[in-house]
Scaffold this motif. Structure first.
Motif, PDB file in Angstrom:
ATOM      1  N   ARG A  61       5.246  12.456  10.398  1.00 36.24           N
ATOM      2  CA  ARG A  61       4.618  11.184  10.711  1.00 36.24           C
ATOM      3  C   ARG A  61       3.742  10.715   9.555  1.00 36.24           C
ATOM      4  NH1 ARG A  61       7.775   9.376  13.351  1.00 36.24           N
ATOM      5  NH2 ARG A  61       6.458   7.846  14.367  1.00 36.24           N
ATOM      6  N   SER A  62       3.353   9.466   9.605  1.00 35.11           N
ATOM      7  CA  SER A  62       2.496   8.880   8.577  1.00 35.11           C
ATOM      8  C   SER A  62       1.038   9.251   8.821  1.00 35.11           C
ATOM      9  CB  SER A  62       2.640   7.362   8.569  1.00 35.11           C
ATOM     10  OG  SER A  62       3.921   6.980   8.124  1.00 35.11           O
ATOM     11  N   LEU A  63       0.272   9.353   7.723  1.00 31.64           N
ATOM     12  CA  LEU A  63      -1.129   9.742   7.825  1.00 31.64           C
ATOM     13  C   LEU A  63      -1.919   8.758   8.675  1.00 31.64           C
ATOM     14  CD1 LEU A  63      -3.477  11.565   6.984  1.00 31.64           C
ATOM     15  CD2 LEU A  63      -3.719  10.173   4.921  1.00 31.64           C
ATOM     16  N   TRP A  64      -1.641   7.448   8.519  1.00 29.67           N
ATOM     17  CA  TRP A  64      -2.397   6.460   9.285  1.00 29.67           C
ATOM     18  C   TRP A  64      -2.211   6.662  10.784  1.00 29.67           C
ATOM     19  CZ3 TRP A  64       0.626   3.747  12.576  1.00 29.67           C
ATOM     20  CH2 TRP A  64       1.973   3.567  12.246  1.00 29.67           C
ATOM     21  N   GLU A  65      -1.106   7.306  11.157  1.00 31.54           N
ATOM     22  CA  GLU A  65      -0.792   7.488  12.570  1.00 31.54           C
ATOM     23  C   GLU A  65      -1.441   8.733  13.161  1.00 31.54           C
ATOM     24  OE1 GLU A  65       3.255   8.138  15.235  1.00 31.54           O
ATOM     25  OE2 GLU A  65       3.321   8.115  13.057  1.00 31.54           O
ATOM     26  N   VAL A  66      -1.548   9.814  12.388  1.00 35.35           N
ATOM     27  CA  VAL A  66      -1.954  11.104  12.953  1.00 35.35           C
ATOM     28  C   VAL A  66      -3.310  11.594  12.464  1.00 35.35           C
ATOM     29  CG1 VAL A  66       0.439  11.831  13.301  1.00 35.35           C
ATOM     30  CG2 VAL A  66      -0.706  12.384  11.134  1.00 35.35           C
ATOM     31  N   GLU A  67      -3.957  10.866  11.542  1.00 33.25           N
ATOM     32  CA  GLU A  67      -5.209  11.383  10.982  1.00 33.25           C
ATOM     33  C   GLU A  67      -6.273  11.571  12.055  1.00 33.25           C
ATOM     34  OE1 GLU A  67      -6.779   8.770   8.048  1.00 33.25           O
ATOM     35  OE2 GLU A  67      -6.295   6.948   9.158  1.00 33.25           O
ATOM     36  N   ALA A  86       5.753  15.372  -0.369  1.00 36.47           N
ATOM     37  CA  ALA A  86       6.426  14.492  -1.330  1.00 36.47           C
ATOM     38  C   ALA A  86       5.505  13.334  -1.705  1.00 36.47           C
ATOM     39  CB  ALA A  86       7.726  13.956  -0.736  1.00 36.47           C
ATOM     40  N   PRO A  87       5.758  12.679  -2.842  1.00 34.33           N
ATOM     41  CA  PRO A  87       4.969  11.490  -3.179  1.00 34.33           C
ATOM     42  C   PRO A  87       5.047  10.461  -2.058  1.00 34.33           C
ATOM     43  CG  PRO A  87       6.338  12.166  -5.027  1.00 34.33           C
ATOM     44  CD  PRO A  87       6.780  12.991  -3.855  1.00 34.33           C
ATOM     45  N   PRO A  88       4.005   9.681  -1.881  1.00 35.94           N
ATOM     46  CA  PRO A  88       4.020   8.698  -0.788  1.00 35.94           C
ATOM     47  C   PRO A  88       5.100   7.648  -0.993  1.00 35.94           C
ATOM     48  CG  PRO A  88       2.171   8.292  -2.262  1.00 35.94           C
ATOM     49  CD  PRO A  88       2.769   9.600  -2.678  1.00 35.94           C
ATOM     50  N   ASN A  89       5.637   7.166   0.123  1.00 37.74           N
ATOM     51  CA  ASN A  89       6.479   5.976   0.027  1.00 37.74           C
ATOM     52  C   ASN A  89       5.569   4.767   0.214  1.00 37.74           C
ATOM     53  OD1 ASN A  89       6.067   5.942   2.820  1.00 37.74           O
ATOM     54  ND2 ASN A  89       8.127   6.653   3.296  1.00 37.74           N
ATOM     55  N   GLY A  90       6.071   3.665   0.700  1.00 34.65           N
ATOM     56  CA  GLY A  90       5.237   2.472   0.691  1.00 34.65           C
ATOM     57  C   GLY A  90       5.194   1.707   2.000  1.00 34.65           C
ATOM     58  N   ALA A 147       0.851  -1.188   0.000  1.00 35.92           N
ATOM     59  CA  ALA A 147       0.000   0.000   0.000  1.00 35.92           C
ATOM     60  C   ALA A 147       0.885   1.236   0.000  1.00 35.92           C
ATOM     61  CB  ALA A 147      -0.917   0.013   1.229  1.00 35.92           C
ATOM     62  N   ASP A 148       0.285   2.381  -0.321  1.00 35.00           N
ATOM     63  CA  ASP A 148       1.001   3.650  -0.224  1.00 35.00           C
ATOM     64  C   ASP A 148       1.020   4.127   1.221  1.00 35.00           C
ATOM     65  OD1 ASP A 148       1.498   3.753  -2.918  1.00 35.00           O
ATOM     66  OD2 ASP A 148      -0.202   5.058  -3.384  1.00 35.00           O
ATOM     67  N   ASN A 149       2.026   4.939   1.532  1.00 32.03           N
ATOM     68  CA  ASN A 149       2.157   5.505   2.869  1.00 32.03           C
ATOM     69  C   ASN A 149       2.432   6.999   2.734  1.00 32.03           C
ATOM     70  OD1 ASN A 149       2.549   5.421   5.819  1.00 32.03           O
ATOM     71  ND2 ASN A 149       4.667   5.938   5.302  1.00 32.03           N
TER      72      ASN A 149
END
Length: 312
Positions: A240-246, A263-267, A159-161
């Motif tokens: 931080r990653s979106l899944w962590e701080v949303e 920046a473009p998402p990493n993975g 998945a994208d991160n």
């Protein structure tokens, strides 16, 4: 004589350390096991075992051959299981490692369902923010988040991160909101220490080019949970990653900044030692993760552990 039976007998004798123990396991006479080993060595033209009255030891050739035999026996069992009535069946023990925060939120909660599907499997889960050496530490699969270091390991993107620069409202009110990545040098920044991931720093897209900026604030830590807590406490900016701080952003506990320079998402990746000859249990685990992580509705679910955090 059946070649497969010879190989099975050799692997059993080598594992048990004696003809008698191997024969008892299989329910045959020790002499039967001995004849199978003799036939195997004669066919191969090489000595695999050194047998004395007290013990059995592997020759150099025997040690190398044993590794191949054990892998082939596992693959053979997996092949039979994959076409058996009832569909794919895996057995054995699966060792997994993942970043601490991501693992708490998005690996550990999935394991009960995975085990319910595969009743003959057992799993050990290691959660750590350091980059675990899966080869030397004996793990079957690593789940990794972020940029991967160059290595001989095989990675499969799940998945994208997406990553964000975030700060608490109290901190932004006190220190101001940065308008450009170059202004970060004037801010307190919370970074992962060198033994953790994020080795390349924070990534921003500036004038069409991805630039990496390494935080140099007064506080860093190898544990992402601590960085998250510090950020919520208003001690500085974090990446931080979106899944962590949303959840924190939605609740107003954190605010994202520099979004126009994202920046473009990493993975999010599954990492294994090799693509070929993967045990069935590992292939099923990776397919299971893909099934969940590739579904947008999975990420839209409320966070299972709102206080968890990780390297990202």
């Amino acid at each position: 004589m059946d070649r497969l039976k010879q190989i099975e007998s050799f692997a059993l004798v080598a594992t048990k350390g004696s003809l008698t123990a191997a024969a008892q396991t299989e329910g045959v006479a020790p002499a039967v096991m001995g004849r199978r080993i003799d036939a195997l060595e004669e066919r191969l033209g090489v000595k695999l075992l050194v047998r004395t009255t007290r013990r059995i030891t592997l020759t150099h050739e025997g040690s190398a051959f044993l590794e191949d035999c054990q892998r082939l026996l596992v693959e053979f069992a997996d092949a039979e299981a994959s076409v058996s009535a009832g569909g794919l069946k895996a057995s054995g023990h699966l060792r997994i490692t993942a970043p601490a925060g991501f693992g708490r939120r998005h690996v550990a909660p999935l394991l009960p369902e995975f085990l319910a599907r595969h009743q003959d499997l057992s799993v050990s889960l290691n959660l750590s923010d350091r980059v675990v050496d899966i080869v030397n530490e004996g793990f079957d699969c690593a789940v990794r988040v972020g940029d991967l270091v160059d290595s001989s390991l095989v990675s499969m993107r799940l998945a994208d991160n997406r990553r964000l620069c975030v700060g608490a409202p109290a901190y932004l009110k006190r220190a101001g909101t940065p308008k450009h990545p170059s202004e970060l040098a004037r801010h307190q920044t919370l970074g992962l220490s060198s033994e953790a991931s994020q080795t390349r720093g924070w990534a921003f897209l500036v004038d069409g080019e991805v630039l990496h900026w390494r935080p140099g604030g007064r506080l860093d830590c190898s544990d992402g949970q601590v960085l998250h807590d510090w950020c919520l406490a208003g001690l500085g900016l974090a990446w931080r990653s979106l899944w962590e701080v949303e959840g924190d952003i939605a609740a107003g506990r954190l605010q994202s900044v520099l979004d126009e320079f994202a920046a473009p998402p990493n993975g999010i990746y599954a990492v294994v030692t090799q693509r070929k000859h993967l045990p069935l249990r590992v292939r099923l685990w990776i397919d299971f993760l893909k099934q969940h992580y590739s579904n947008p509705s999975y990420w839209a679910q409320p966070s299972r552990h709102p206080s968890a955090s990780s390297s990202s």
